[in-house]
Design an enzyme around this catalytic site. Structure first.
Site, mmCIF file in Angstrom:
data_model
loop_
_atom_site.group_PDB
_atom_site.id
_atom_site.type_symbol
_atom_site.label_atom_id
_atom_site.label_comp_id
_atom_site.label_asym_id
_atom_site.label_seq_id
_atom_site.Cartn_x
_atom_site.Cartn_y
_atom_site.Cartn_z
ATOM 1 N N GLU A 134 0.859 -1.189 0.000
ATOM 2 C CA GLU A 134 0.000 0.000 0.000
ATOM 3 C C GLU A 134 0.899 1.245 0.000
ATOM 4 O O GLU A 134 1.867 1.276 0.756
ATOM 5 C CB GLU A 134 -0.910 0.030 1.234
ATOM 6 C CG GLU A 134 -1.938 1.132 1.128
ATOM 7 C CD GLU A 134 -2.931 1.169 2.304
ATOM 8 O OE1 GLU A 134 -2.774 0.397 3.257
ATOM 9 O OE2 GLU A 134 -3.842 1.991 2.243
ATOM 10 N N GLY A 274 2.571 2.318 10.919
ATOM 11 C CA GLY A 274 2.325 1.527 12.120
ATOM 12 C C GLY A 274 2.186 0.047 11.814
ATOM 13 O O GLY A 274 2.817 -0.793 12.438
ATOM 14 N N ALA A 275 1.366 -0.265 10.818
ATOM 15 C CA ALA A 275 1.121 -1.657 10.478
ATOM 16 C C ALA A 275 0.323 -1.711 9.185
ATOM 17 O O ALA A 275 -0.149 -0.680 8.703
ATOM 18 C CB ALA A 275 0.350 -2.354 11.592
ATOM 19 N N MET A 276 0.179 -2.922 8.643
ATOM 20 C CA MET A 276 -0.480 -3.073 7.350
ATOM 21 C C MET A 276 -1.378 -4.298 7.333
ATOM 22 O O MET A 276 -0.975 -5.381 7.748
ATOM 23 C CB MET A 276 0.600 -3.159 6.257
ATOM 24 C CG MET A 276 0.055 -3.306 4.857
ATOM 25 S SD MET A 276 -0.949 -1.859 4.404
ATOM 26 C CE MET A 276 -2.149 -2.663 3.348
ATOM 27 N N HIS A 310 -7.115 -2.489 14.897
ATOM 28 C CA HIS A 310 -7.301 -1.725 13.658
ATOM 29 C C HIS A 310 -7.022 -2.607 12.440
ATOM 30 O O HIS A 310 -7.853 -2.696 11.522
ATOM 31 C CB HIS A 310 -6.371 -0.505 13.677
ATOM 32 C CG HIS A 310 -6.450 0.356 12.464
ATOM 33 N ND1 HIS A 310 -7.211 1.507 12.409
ATOM 34 C CD2 HIS A 310 -5.864 0.254 11.243
ATOM 35 C CE1 HIS A 310 -7.088 2.056 11.217
ATOM 36 N NE2 HIS A 310 -6.269 1.317 10.488
ATOM 37 N N GLU A 311 -5.881 -3.253 12.435
ATOM 38 C CA GLU A 311 -5.527 -4.063 11.256
ATOM 39 C C GLU A 311 -6.479 -5.243 11.117
ATOM 40 O O GLU A 311 -6.879 -5.604 10.016
ATOM 41 C CB GLU A 311 -4.079 -4.549 11.334
ATOM 42 C CG GLU A 311 -3.038 -3.454 11.534
ATOM 43 C CD GLU A 311 -3.170 -2.271 10.592
ATOM 44 O OE1 GLU A 311 -3.621 -2.469 9.439
ATOM 45 O OE2 GLU A 311 -2.839 -1.142 10.999
ATOM 46 N N GLU A 333 -10.161 3.835 6.064
ATOM 47 C CA GLU A 333 -9.387 4.282 7.227
ATOM 48 C C GLU A 333 -10.246 5.011 8.269
ATOM 49 O O GLU A 333 -10.119 4.755 9.463
ATOM 50 C CB GLU A 333 -8.205 5.147 6.786
ATOM 51 C CG GLU A 333 -7.170 4.397 5.931
ATOM 52 C CD GLU A 333 -6.607 3.153 6.601
ATOM 53 O OE1 GLU A 333 -6.803 2.959 7.822
ATOM 54 O OE2 GLU A 333 -5.965 2.349 5.880
HETATM 55 N N1 PHE Z 1 -3.267 0.822 5.779
HETATM 56 C C1 PHE Z 1 -2.423 0.907 6.939
HETATM 57 C C2 PHE Z 1 -3.368 1.082 8.125
HETATM 58 O O1 PHE Z 1 -3.988 2.075 8.302
HETATM 59 C C3 PHE Z 1 -1.455 2.024 6.950
HETATM 60 C C4 PHE Z 1 -0.392 1.960 5.909
HETATM 61 C C5 PHE Z 1 -0.463 2.756 4.792
HETATM 62 C C6 PHE Z 1 0.682 1.124 6.069
HETATM 63 C C7 PHE Z 1 0.502 2.718 3.831
HETATM 64 C C8 PHE Z 1 1.663 1.098 5.122
HETATM 65 C C9 PHE Z 1 1.574 1.904 3.999
HETATM 66 O O2 PHE Z 1 -3.612 0.229 8.842
HETATM 67 ZN ZN ZN Z 2 -5.881 1.484 8.527
#
Ligand code: PHE
Ligand code: ZN
Length: 869
Positions: A134, A274-276, A310-311, A333
């Protein structure tokens, strides 16, 4: 043997500012139902063979456009045969398929993960390989449309050295494994759920796993795994508990169940965000997985719980229903942040969670909405999408969802979300789709409400009480400031929770009600009162607005003590503090005594609800005080805030000492009560330190050395770091020696020094940047020093501009290596309009110096040039 294609360079596309507009969206001309990827893995060379089954989706005979970033194609095969009808356009691969309606396209690419310092695409972290796709990282792995409305089923085969990469993970289920020649092994993974390329993930490395299981509401047995480096396993238990709680909560509250037999999480040290939420394979920044009482604070524990949730929640709000294009980012988001906020509220104290969320919104989103980078939660244009992972899209986006939940009520909101998930399951949807589902499910007209998606800027509500005989009214004037590209605004639909109380002991009151504002000017009847009632407005922070209502300090103090809504009590006390501080900074008479009295009164609840009391007793931060002023005076704000802190510290010395005299709860006690007590102890220590009492450094050092966990240890260290005692140097040394091998804790060592209120902090930060443990390769380390520093208002805005220069130097040094993280450091420089002329000139000069650098990334170019406008 097909000829491989070679990577052209490791950097992103050059900075030609191309603006992408939301209105230009066109449906994809080709769909790709199936993708097979074959990875021959290596740290310095990975070969990717991609087979895309493409199907024409539009009648016009358009060529197939496959995006690439830093990739080269040497050979293209169509249906098994070498194909010559293709060309490169920029980094992209354009294949002319004539009148074919379907084809199997094969392309090989060669990539060097060790050279990928952007941490986007396939990269190496420590000795492992991982991906981050992403928003547009997949095109750095292989050629692909790489847009979220192209959904495919993925089959992924990985081959690699068995010793270097004993663990091979991807999305979905592992369907086969085997041994290969020369000490290699392989694994084949299949993800049955069609997904956009940004949710693809792969991990290869030497990892250990914390295994657990979860039975879903329909009886599916899910295997859970949290993968970390050897030695970190003991610090994954909190994350695992959070994951299981999240899975249950999403079933109970949204009726959403997990949909694979496997759910894996991997923690990596080098991560931009933070995370994906990659399908079935979340990849996390270690700081949101690893936690134990010795190395993590209570706030860190809460961060882990919130981000894991969240993830996980993205599996529905993001993955099962994804985004049509990146302008719709807040669809996943904003909604998912709202979901994780609600979850954390349910796990702990809802009032305290709400206070924390609002504090973050005011610290990060309000300034963004008031500055040159302001944008609606659904932006209209961008140059680099990575720059739009903002507090506006995330946190204001969550507030917008929350307002709909408020307008609809819990039951109808649930009907709306059910409809949304059922109707759009498997689709790439839009914000408009979400609002339509809310309208239908909730049986409500959200026509005007849609302006929250269109208009940027924080609405301001000017409130005035009016009286006609015994009848009282509230007159509301709504204004929304101009923002870039939006000179005039239309009034918004605003749900405003309010109540009114008689302070005269008559007991008259207007019980809480929800007023829905729709007009620029509106009168709301309150009822009959003998005298001016105390108004409690925007209770629970029902709308992300600024309230402008003149209230005497006595009225605020009364509300701080008596309001029945804890958030409103907190707000009343904050407003009282703010009024006092702003008056002091502007050289006007302030009402210090009222603040001291109100804080003292609040402290009476210290035993029953320490967490709330700790939040309420904190003074507003310096940046928020600055936001109330026409021209921010960082030095006066620092001076007056310290003076008020000292006055409160001194006047209530006995109370603070009593809080510290009670023994600290065991660090291993994670209950909300214990967390609250620890937090309040930190606040008490800070007040005593501010009051300059002689024994305080010794007291802080004793707490530091005797602490049995990181919450107390860090609080004491941060307090000492503001001063100039010998204990300060001593504690910093001890902390460094003890934790130098733990990167996440070492980050704290950098951070507390960058936060320091000492006069020499700019010099300290410059020195720390040369420290052997400082590195530009790790985003957490960069943020721990420079992110903390940029948030230290008086230091960053030092009048000679040394702070600005330091940050600009960082941006310039970091950009060639990691443009995404470099670009995120620019917004503090973009706030120049809010400062005096001298500072304005210095800030603009640094932005111009950044822009003058040759070969600047698209990311930094966009942020710096917009910041100057
Ligand atoms: N989509 C991820 C989140 O909000 C954030 C993210 C965006 C991580 C782009 C990496 C790169 O949980
Ligand atoms: Zn997110």
């Amino acid at each position: 043997m097909p000829r491989p294609a070679f990577m052209t360079d490791a950097s992103s596309a050059p900075a030609i500012p191309v603006t992408i507009h939301r209105g230009d969206y066109r449906r994809p001309e080709w769909q790709i139902p199936d993708i097979a990827l074959d990875f021959a893995l290596g740290i310095t060379m990975t070969r990717v063979t991609a087979a895309l089954s493409v199907v024409r989706a539009a009648p016009a005979p358009a060529p197939l456009l496959l995006r690439g970033d830093g990739l080269a194609a040497a050979e293209v095969r169509v249906d098994g045969a070498v194909w010559n009808d293709w060309r490169m356009e920029g980094g992209d691969l354009v294949i002319d398929l004539g009148h074919r309606d379907a084809a199997r396209i094969e392309v090989d690419t060669l990539i060097d993960p060790s050279a990928n310092t952007q941490l986007s695409g396939l990269y190496a972290s420590n000795d492992m390989l991982c991906t981050q796709c992403e928003a547009e990282g997949f095109r750095r792995i292989t050629f692909h449309p790489d847009r979220p409305d192209v959904l495919s089923r993925y089959r992924v085969r990985m081959t690699g050295d068995k010793a270097a990469f004993p663990v091979l993970l991807s999305n979905g289920n592992r369907v086969a494994t085997g041994e290969g020649a020369g000490g290699t092994h392989w694994a084949l993974w299949e993800d049955p759920w069609p997904k956009p390329s940004y949710l693809f993930a792969l991990v290869a490395g030497d990892l250990v796993v914390n295994r657990d299981r979860f039975t879903t509401m329909s009886g599916r047995e899910v295997e859970l795994g949290i993968w970390v480096r050897e030695g970190d396993l003991e610090r994954t238990h909190h994350a695992m508990a959070a994951l299981k709680h999240s899975m249950r909560w999403d079933e109970e509250v949204y009726g959403r169940e997990y949909d694979l037999d496997l759910f894996n999480i991997v923690a990596v040290s080098d991560f931009n965000m933070g995370a994906m939420e990659n399908k079935g394979l979340n990849i996390f920044n270690t700081r949101y997985i690893l936690a134990d009482p010795d190395t993590a604070t209570d706030a860190d524990f809460d961060g882990v719980e919130g981000v894991v949730a969240h993830e996980y929640f993205h599996n529905w709000s993001g993955n099962r229903v994804t985004c049509r294009d990146w302008f719709q980012l807040s669809l996943k988001e904003g909604f998912t942040v709202y979901r994780d906020q609600s979850f954390s509220a349910a796990m702990g104290s809802p009032a305290v969670k709400r206070i924390e969320d609002v504090r973050l919104l005011r610290a990060a989103q309000f300034p963004e909405d008031a500055g040159p980078l302001a944008h609606p939660i659904r932006p209209d244009s961008y140059q680099e999408i990575s720059n739009f992972y903002t507090a506006t899209v995330y946190n204001k986006g969550a507030e917008v969802i929350r307002m709909m939940a408020t307008l609809l009520g819990a039951e109808r909101f649930r009907k709306g979300t059910d409809l949304y998930f059922d109707r759009h399951d498997g689709e790439a949807a839009t914000c408009e789709d979400f609002v339509c589902a809310m309208e239908e499910g909730g049986d409500i007209d959200l026509g005007q409400f849609r302006r929250w998606y269109e208009q940027a800027g924080t609405p301001k509500l000017h409130l005035a009480l009016a009286q006609e005989g015994r009848d009282w009214f509230m007159d509301v004037t709504q204004t929304i400031p101009a923002t870039p590209g939006q000179e005039t605004k239309a009034p918004m639909m605003i749900p405003l929770r309010l109540a009114a109380f008689a302070m005269d002991g008559s007991g008259a009151l207007l019980p809480e009600r929800l007023a829905t504002l729709t007009d620029a000017v509106q009168r709301i009847p309150l009822g009959q009162f003998a005298a001016r009632p105390a108004l409690s407005v925007n209770r629970g922070f029902s709308a992300p607005v600024i309230i402008d209502l003149e209230r005497a300090s006595g009225e605020l103090a009364w509300l701080a003590a008596h309001d029945d809504d804890p958030f409103a009590r907190y707000e009343a006390l904050q407003q009282l503090m703010l009024d006092t501080l702003v008056a002091a900074v502007s050289g006007k008479a302030d009402d210090r005594e009222a603040v001291i009295g109100a804080v003292g009164q609040t402290l009476e609840g210290a035993v029953n609800d320490p967490a709330f009391v700790a939040e309420a007793a904190l003074l507003p931060n310096e940046a928020f005080i600055g936001d109330q002023m026409v021209t921010v005076d960082p030095d006066a704000i620092r001076r007056e805030r310290l003076a008020l802190q000292m006055a409160i510290g001194t006047a209530l010395e006995n109370e603070w000492r009593a809080i510290l005299a009670r023994s600290a709860p065991a660090a291993t006690d994670p209950s909300p009560e214990a967390k609250g007590r620890r937090r309040l102890r930190g606040v008490a220590l800070a007040y005593l330190a501010a009051s300059g009492l002689e024994d305080v450094p010794g007291l802080a050092f004793a707490i530091f050395s005797q602490a049995d966990g990181m919450t107390e240890r860090q609080a004491a260290l941060a307090t000492l770091a503001h001063g100039d005692s010998d204990e300060r140097t001593h504690a910093l040394d001890i902390f460094y020696q003890r934790y130098r091998d733990n990167p996440l804790v070492l980050d704290k060592w950098f951070q507390v020094q960058a936060w320091s209120q000492r006069a020499d902090t700019v010099a300290t930060v410059a020195e720390l940047a040369q420290h052997p443990d400082f590195t530009l390769t790790n985003p957490n380390r960069v943020r721990s020093l420079y992110g903390a520093f940029a948030g230290n208002q008086a230091a960053f805005h030092q009048a000679d501009g040394a702070g600005y220069r330091l940050l600009a130097d960082l941006v310039i040094a970091l950009d060639p290596r990691n443009p995404q993280t470099a670009a995120r450091m620019i917004p503090p420089l973009g706030r120049w309009r809010r400062f005096d002329e001298g500072r304005q000139l210095l800030m603009k000069a640094e932005l111009e110096r950044i822009l003058a650098q040759p070969g600047l990334s698209r990311d930094v170019t966009e942020q710096a040039s917009k910041s100057l406008m």
